[in-house]
Design an enzyme around this catalytic site. Sequence first.
Site, PDB file in Angstrom:
ATOM      1  N   GLU A  84     -24.360  52.886 -45.136  1.00 54.11           N
ATOM      2  CA  GLU A  84     -23.664  52.475 -43.915  1.00 54.11           C
ATOM      3  C   GLU A  84     -22.683  53.538 -43.438  1.00 54.11           C
ATOM      4  OE1 GLU A  84     -22.498  48.466 -43.342  1.00 54.11           O
ATOM      5  OE2 GLU A  84     -24.056  47.649 -44.661  1.00 54.11           O
ATOM      6  N   HIS A 142     -22.686  47.885 -40.469  1.00 57.50           N
ATOM      7  CA  HIS A 142     -22.788  49.107 -39.676  1.00 57.50           C
ATOM      8  C   HIS A 142     -24.246  49.508 -39.532  1.00 57.50           C
ATOM      9  CE1 HIS A 142     -18.877  49.060 -41.691  1.00 57.50           C
ATOM     10  NE2 HIS A 142     -18.408  49.736 -40.647  1.00 57.50           N
ATOM     11  N   LYS A 169     -16.561  42.291 -39.092  1.00 57.25           N
ATOM     12  CA  LYS A 169     -16.628  43.562 -38.366  1.00 57.25           C
ATOM     13  C   LYS A 169     -18.081  43.989 -38.200  1.00 57.25           C
ATOM     14  CE  LYS A 169     -15.687  48.490 -38.797  1.00 57.25           C
ATOM     15  NZ  LYS A 169     -15.384  49.567 -39.756  1.00 57.25           N
TER      16      LYS A 169
END
Length: 253
Positions: A84, A142, A169
């Site tokens: 990531e 991510h 996130k």
Amino acid sequence: MRPLHVHGRALPMPAVCIPLVARQADALRAEAAAAGARGPDLLEWRVDFFDGIGRTAEVVALAAELRRLSGRLPLLFTRRSVREGGQPIPLDEAQVLALVHAVAAAGAADLVDIEMASDPVHIAAARDACRAQGLGLVLSFHDFDRTPPAAELLERFRLAHRLGADLAKVAVMPRRKRDVLALLEATLQASEELPIAVAGMSMGALGAVSRLAGGEFGSALTFAVGQAASAPGQMPVDGLRAALAVLRRGSAG
């Protein structure tokens, strides 16, 4: 729309975070002091950049010192995996978890970032360690190659909530302008639907607008460059804060 809370205190919306990415302890100390003087709301220590990551006692002591040198700013402790966008490190996942436990047990950070793709057992253990010490848990995803559809992004936010995050996130790479819209749409829906704070960001030059205006779409956190960026598209902190101030005045009517 929910702001990020640290020890019960709400941070500005969005909170501005500067990452610390130096490889040596003395350089990290200087980086933390300089970052603290730039007026962010919190710092992130990207410990995967640190050459001494395998020395647990040094990491714990240094984390506490970085908070002090920054003027007692809250510290987000993050090991980003290679898959990531992180740096290669000499630790396996069990050793990373042990490091997180040590930092949490010492109260040397205020928040810990764990990737949603981690082993669910490790996520649960990190969550319990954070809860025991009153630390916030950030669960992150991510994608440096693409932007999944908005529905898929929304499901990532939901997964973080189901896994016990205090902040979910999601950071993705746009290939066209509509990808940025998909990220902002998913962030807004997640912020309206979920009882936790969320942070959504579109990376690279195309996604720069998400770092400026993400708070208007429910993103509780944005990242800015102090001395060096930790992801593509991060802006210098002074420019970002100035732009946010203009946007906030406009939003206030």
